[in-house]
Design a protein around this motif. Structure first.
Motif, PDB file in Angstrom:
ATOM      1  N   ARG A  27      18.393  -5.454  10.548  1.00  0.00           N
ATOM      2  CA  ARG A  27      19.731  -6.025  10.590  1.00  0.00           C
ATOM      3  C   ARG A  27      19.837  -7.338   9.817  1.00  0.00           C
ATOM      4  NH1 ARG A  27      20.816  -9.886  14.778  1.00  0.00           N
ATOM      5  NH2 ARG A  27      19.024 -10.372  16.093  1.00  0.00           N
ATOM      6  N   TYR A  28      18.696  -7.889   9.401  1.00  0.00           N
ATOM      7  CA  TYR A  28      18.707  -9.105   8.607  1.00  0.00           C
ATOM      8  C   TYR A  28      18.615  -8.777   7.113  1.00  0.00           C
ATOM      9  CZ  TYR A  28      17.626 -11.478  13.035  1.00  0.00           C
ATOM     10  OH  TYR A  28      17.647 -11.943  14.319  1.00  0.00           O
ATOM     11  N   GLY A  29      18.894  -9.773   6.281  1.00  0.00           N
ATOM     12  CA  GLY A  29      18.790  -9.558   4.842  1.00  0.00           C
ATOM     13  C   GLY A  29      18.645 -10.857   4.084  1.00  0.00           C
ATOM     14  N   LEU A  30      17.648 -11.655   4.463  1.00  0.00           N
ATOM     15  CA  LEU A  30      17.450 -12.948   3.805  1.00  0.00           C
ATOM     16  C   LEU A  30      16.555 -12.806   2.577  1.00  0.00           C
ATOM     17  CD1 LEU A  30      18.275 -15.892   4.018  1.00  0.00           C
ATOM     18  CD2 LEU A  30      16.253 -16.304   5.442  1.00  0.00           C
ATOM     19  N   ALA A  31      15.303 -12.404   2.774  1.00  0.00           N
ATOM     20  CA  ALA A  31      14.358 -12.274   1.662  1.00  0.00           C
ATOM     21  C   ALA A  31      13.344 -11.181   1.978  1.00  0.00           C
ATOM     22  CB  ALA A  31      13.647 -13.600   1.391  1.00  0.00           C
ATOM     23  N   ALA A  32      12.636 -10.734   0.957  1.00  0.00           N
ATOM     24  CA  ALA A  32      11.599  -9.713   1.111  1.00  0.00           C
ATOM     25  C   ALA A  32      10.600  -9.866  -0.031  1.00  0.00           C
ATOM     26  CB  ALA A  32      12.201  -8.308   1.104  1.00  0.00           C
ATOM     27  N   THR A  33       9.358  -9.446   0.222  1.00  0.00           N
ATOM     28  CA  THR A  33       8.299  -9.544  -0.784  1.00  0.00           C
ATOM     29  C   THR A  33       7.556  -8.228  -0.878  1.00  0.00           C
ATOM     30  OG1 THR A  33       7.976 -11.885  -0.236  1.00  0.00           O
ATOM     31  CG2 THR A  33       6.230 -10.816  -1.514  1.00  0.00           C
ATOM     32  N   THR A  73      17.101 -12.228  -1.613  1.00  0.00           N
ATOM     33  CA  THR A  73      16.026 -12.581  -2.525  1.00  0.00           C
ATOM     34  C   THR A  73      14.907 -11.557  -2.400  1.00  0.00           C
ATOM     35  OG1 THR A  73      16.503 -14.949  -2.294  1.00  0.00           O
ATOM     36  CG2 THR A  73      14.340 -14.347  -3.150  1.00  0.00           C
ATOM     37  N   VAL A  74      14.441 -11.043  -3.531  1.00  0.00           N
ATOM     38  CA  VAL A  74      13.294 -10.137  -3.561  1.00  0.00           C
ATOM     39  C   VAL A  74      12.226 -10.769  -4.449  1.00  0.00           C
ATOM     40  CG1 VAL A  74      12.420  -7.867  -4.220  1.00  0.00           C
ATOM     41  CG2 VAL A  74      14.696  -8.081  -3.191  1.00  0.00           C
ATOM     42  N   LYS A  75      11.006 -10.911  -3.895  1.00  0.00           N
ATOM     43  CA  LYS A  75       9.905 -11.537  -4.623  1.00  0.00           C
ATOM     44  C   LYS A  75       8.800 -10.508  -4.843  1.00  0.00           C
ATOM     45  CE  LYS A  75      10.344 -14.263  -1.257  1.00  0.00           C
ATOM     46  NZ  LYS A  75      10.187 -15.253  -0.163  1.00  0.00           N
ATOM     47  N   VAL A  76       8.272 -10.487  -6.025  1.00  0.00           N
ATOM     48  CA  VAL A  76       7.210  -9.550  -6.373  1.00  0.00           C
ATOM     49  C   VAL A  76       5.941 -10.346  -6.670  1.00  0.00           C
ATOM     50  CG1 VAL A  76       6.452  -7.735  -7.948  1.00  0.00           C
ATOM     51  CG2 VAL A  76       8.874  -7.899  -7.299  1.00  0.00           C
ATOM     52  N   ASN A  77       4.912 -10.136  -5.842  1.00  0.00           N
ATOM     53  CA  ASN A  77       3.569 -10.685  -6.050  1.00  0.00           C
ATOM     54  C   ASN A  77       3.468 -12.201  -5.862  1.00  0.00           C
ATOM     55  OD1 ASN A  77       2.539  -8.132  -6.520  1.00  0.00           O
ATOM     56  ND2 ASN A  77       2.926  -8.237  -8.729  1.00  0.00           N
ATOM     57  N   ASN A  78       4.416 -12.796  -5.115  1.00  0.00           N
ATOM     58  CA  ASN A  78       4.300 -14.200  -4.719  1.00  0.00           C
ATOM     59  C   ASN A  78       5.281 -14.438  -3.576  1.00  0.00           C
ATOM     60  OD1 ASN A  78       4.284 -17.014  -4.420  1.00  0.00           O
ATOM     61  ND2 ASN A  78       3.852 -17.341  -6.582  1.00  0.00           N
ATOM     62  N   VAL A  79       4.755 -14.695  -2.374  1.00  0.00           N
ATOM     63  CA  VAL A  79       5.633 -14.767  -1.199  1.00  0.00           C
ATOM     64  C   VAL A  79       6.599 -15.947  -1.238  1.00  0.00           C
ATOM     65  CG1 VAL A  79       4.125 -13.505   0.385  1.00  0.00           C
ATOM     66  CG2 VAL A  79       3.823 -15.985   0.097  1.00  0.00           C
ATOM     67  N   PHE A  80       6.213 -17.036  -1.914  1.00  0.00           N
ATOM     68  CA  PHE A  80       7.108 -18.186  -1.999  1.00  0.00           C
ATOM     69  C   PHE A  80       7.429 -18.526  -3.452  1.00  0.00           C
ATOM     70  CE2 PHE A  80       5.484 -19.710   2.365  1.00  0.00           C
ATOM     71  CZ  PHE A  80       6.551 -19.106   3.009  1.00  0.00           C
ATOM     72  N   GLY A  81       7.420 -17.532  -4.325  1.00  0.00           N
ATOM     73  CA  GLY A  81       7.729 -17.777  -5.727  1.00  0.00           C
ATOM     74  C   GLY A  81       9.221 -17.990  -5.942  1.00  0.00           C
ATOM     75  N   GLY A  82       9.564 -18.613  -7.068  1.00  0.00           N
ATOM     76  CA  GLY A  82      10.969 -18.804  -7.403  1.00  0.00           C
ATOM     77  C   GLY A  82      11.168 -19.996  -8.303  1.00  0.00           C
ATOM     78  N   ALA A  83      12.143 -19.887  -9.213  1.00  0.00           N
ATOM     79  CA  ALA A  83      12.444 -20.975 -10.144  1.00  0.00           C
ATOM     80  C   ALA A  83      13.337 -22.015  -9.484  1.00  0.00           C
ATOM     81  CB  ALA A  83      13.143 -20.400 -11.386  1.00  0.00           C
ATOM     82  N   PRO A  84      13.286 -23.265  -9.960  1.00  0.00           N
ATOM     83  CA  PRO A  84      14.199 -24.286  -9.428  1.00  0.00           C
ATOM     84  C   PRO A  84      15.650 -23.893  -9.673  1.00  0.00           C
ATOM     85  CG  PRO A  84      12.454 -25.265 -10.768  1.00  0.00           C
ATOM     86  CD  PRO A  84      12.369 -23.783 -10.970  1.00  0.00           C
ATOM     87  N   GLY A  85      16.510 -24.264  -8.735  1.00  0.00           N
ATOM     88  CA  GLY A  85      17.932 -23.985  -8.905  1.00  0.00           C
ATOM     89  C   GLY A  85      18.350 -22.586  -8.529  1.00  0.00           C
ATOM     90  N   GLY A  86      17.417 -21.800  -8.019  1.00  0.00           N
ATOM     91  CA  GLY A  86      17.764 -20.438  -7.627  1.00  0.00           C
ATOM     92  C   GLY A  86      18.701 -20.417  -6.434  1.00  0.00           C
ATOM     93  N   ALA A  87      19.574 -19.455  -6.392  1.00  0.00           N
ATOM     94  CA  ALA A  87      20.493 -19.298  -5.270  1.00  0.00           C
ATOM     95  C   ALA A  87      20.628 -17.827  -4.958  1.00  0.00           C
ATOM     96  CB  ALA A  87      21.862 -19.903  -5.593  1.00  0.00           C
ATOM     97  N   ALA A  88      20.886 -17.511  -3.719  1.00  0.00           N
ATOM     98  CA  ALA A  88      21.026 -16.126  -3.308  1.00  0.00           C
ATOM     99  C   ALA A  88      22.064 -16.032  -2.211  1.00  0.00           C
ATOM    100  CB  ALA A  88      19.688 -15.558  -2.819  1.00  0.00           C
ATOM    101  N   GLN A  89      22.636 -14.856  -2.072  1.00  0.00           N
ATOM    102  CA  GLN A  89      23.584 -14.604  -0.994  1.00  0.00           C
ATOM    103  C   GLN A  89      22.881 -13.819   0.103  1.00  0.00           C
ATOM    104  OE1 GLN A  89      26.539 -12.690  -3.613  1.00  0.00           O
ATOM    105  NE2 GLN A  89      27.999 -14.189  -2.837  1.00  0.00           N
ATOM    106  N   PRO A  90      22.690 -14.414   1.276  1.00  0.00           N
ATOM    107  CA  PRO A  90      22.091 -13.665   2.382  1.00  0.00           C
ATOM    108  C   PRO A  90      22.950 -12.452   2.733  1.00  0.00           C
ATOM    109  CG  PRO A  90      22.210 -16.014   2.874  1.00  0.00           C
ATOM    110  CD  PRO A  90      23.032 -15.798   1.654  1.00  0.00           C
ATOM    111  N   ARG A  91      22.326 -11.438   3.264  1.00  0.00           N
ATOM    112  CA  ARG A  91      23.033 -10.209   3.635  1.00  0.00           C
ATOM    113  C   ARG A  91      23.003 -10.032   5.148  1.00  0.00           C
ATOM    114  NH1 ARG A  91      22.324  -7.433  -1.375  1.00  0.00           N
ATOM    115  NH2 ARG A  91      22.243  -9.128  -2.914  1.00  0.00           N
ATOM    116  N   ARG A  92      23.900  -9.207   5.622  1.00  0.00           N
ATOM    117  CA  ARG A  92      23.911  -8.777   7.016  1.00  0.00           C
ATOM    118  C   ARG A  92      23.896  -9.971   7.975  1.00  0.00           C
ATOM    119  NH1 ARG A  92      19.474  -3.801   6.450  1.00  0.00           N
ATOM    120  NH2 ARG A  92      20.727  -2.464   5.089  1.00  0.00           N
TER     121      ARG A  92
END
Length: 460
Positions: A385-391, A411-430
């Motif tokens: 029921r959540y939809g914040l992030a996944a790896t 947010t979906v991350k591939v091969n790094n659980v806390f990866g991400g560029a500065p300034g990234g933004a996402a819309q949480p789901r559910r």
């Protein structure tokens, strides 16, 4: 939403390290809340008329002031929430960087030219919404607050900020430092518990309700906005999955899982909360993950949980899983002694009927379910029921692309659980929220668009 009780006169915060008092602060009641909003409302017209360049300069000055007091604010954070000293300082410095980022982005935030007639001008103008109520959490109180406050201020809004009752001293000091660099009334801080929060979000004279915190509180805020008409921005709970494919090094995958599950004692909204590992690598992965947890426990490398109420909730999830057939490879027991410490815990033989897999545990717990294929793991990871992030951890580009397409997360991350560029933004789901809470897009959330059409008058 209607408040059902008045705030107590004051609140006392206890140290999660040893249970001793950190300090006592007043809880804002209805008169104080209304007064704070009135102060911000009175300052709003002049602040909105202030040039974007000047607003950016003042927010930059506020950021510089925070940098000068970084160690002081970080020490308060450690005392109140138990956050490790270097992580607390890192959070304050991240907040400084975020304020600097918005100080640069604010003046270049602009509308768009529209295609109209040859002798007409059509364009959009971004205008401040007015008064923003920002309700922020305890798990990274400065960095998270800096995002909401910075974006609101540089776009010409005034702000009433309520920090979490679990770190009110940190939030109050942050407000003092930032407000001293800004015009009077532009940033007002109120302290208090849930009752003060309800009083604040119930007020009709607010234009934005911005919240980072639990799903339950976020829902209540959204319901309040139905009556008041305030624009809502909320990042709420997550139950973030990690899917481990059969072609990755199990020791590396276990290291990633440990970082995701145990950093800040699992008290991060994007922590790894449930793990689906391919049967082909399950045993070496579980062995390595238990070793990662054991090392952290042996070296006392974990911060305590924020308080005993949180520890009781975390252990409740673990205890229920053990009763329903899970096995603890490491941890899983409440330690003796003062404070609210909880060990890094690895659970195997978990099922999706267990609360530790279906709800956000928010502690240093890594529950693992073994699956027979990547497709099965992806399917189970998506069923939530959540939809914040996944790896996902995989060496196959086809599996990575499928995960990106199918996982219902902001947010979906591939091969790094806390990866991400500065300034990234996402819309949480559910149940994880709605709206952009970070990045340049947060400037859009804090403004409303006016469409302008200009023509020459008729010569007839």
């Amino acid at each position: 939403m209607t408040s059902t009780s008045s705030p107590p006169a004051e609140m006392t915060v206890l140290s999660p390290h040893d249970g001793t008092p950190v300090g006592t602060l007043p809880c804002a009641g209805e008169e104080e809340v209304r007064g704070a909003i009135a102060t911000a409302r009175a300052a709003a017209p002049d602040w909105a008329r202030t040039s974007p360049e000047e607003r950016g300069r003042l927010v930059r000055a506020a950021a510089d002031a925070l940098a000068q007091h970084a160690e002081e604010v970080a020490a308060l954070n450690t005392r109140e929430t138990g956050k490790l000293a270097h992580e607390a300082l890192g959070g304050v410095l991240a907040g400084v960087g975020t304020l600097h980022q918005y100080a640069e982005l604010g003046p270049v935030h602009r509308g768009h030219a529209l295609r109209g007639g040859a002798l007409a001008s059509d364009y959009t103008v971004a205008e401040p919404r007015g008064v923003v109520a920002a309700i922020t959490p305890w798990n990274d109180p400065v960095a998270v607050a800096a995002g909401l406050l910075g974006a609101a201020l540089v776009t010409g809004n005034t702000v009433v900020h309520k920090p979490s009752e679990r770190c009110p001293h940190t939030g109050a000091r942050l407000g003092e430092i930032l407000a001293a660099a800004l015009p009077d009334g532009v940033l007002v801080t109120v302290t208090g518990g849930p009752e003060t929060g309800r009083l604040l979000t119930d007020q009709a004279d607010l234009d934005v309700l911005a919240h980072v915190g639990s799903t339950e509180t976020g829902r209540a805020i959204a319901r309040a906005a139905l009556d008041t008409g305030a624009h809502v921005i909320r990042e709420n709970g997550g139950n973030d999955p990690l899917v481990v494919d059969d072609d990755v090094d199990p020791a590396w995958a276990a290291e990633q899982a440990a970082i995701g599950a145990f950093t800040n004692a699992g008290q991060i909204c994007t922590s790894v909360e449930r793990i689906y590992v391919h049967r082909a690598v399950a045993e070496p992965f579980l062995h390595a993950l238990a070793a990662e947890a054991r090392q952290r426990n042996r070296e006392a490398a974990l911060a305590p949980l924020v308080d005993r109420r949180m520890r009781d909730a975390v252990h409740g999830h673990v205890r229920a899983a053990l009763q329903d057939g899970a096995t603890a490879l490491e941890g899983g027991e409440v330690p003796e002694g003062a404070g609210s410490f909880y060990p890094a815990t690895v659970l195997r033989d978990c099922t999706d009927a267990m609360q530790v897999m279906t709800e956000e545990t928010f502690g240093p717990v890594a529950p693992v379910r073994v699956v027979d294929s990547f497709a099965e793991g992806l399917h189970l990871a998506s069923r939530d029921r959540y939809g914040l992030a996944a790896t996902v951890l995989t060496g196959r580009i086809a599996h990575a692309q499928r995960a990106i397409a199918e996982l219902p997360a902001g947010t979906v991350k591939v091969n790094n659980v806390f990866g991400g560029a500065p300034g990234g933004a996402a819309q949480p789901r559910r149940d994880s929220g709605a709206g952009f809470g970070y990045g340049p897009e947060l400037l859009d959330e804090m403004t409303q668009v006016k469409v302008v059409h200009v023509e020459m008058p008729s010569s007839r």
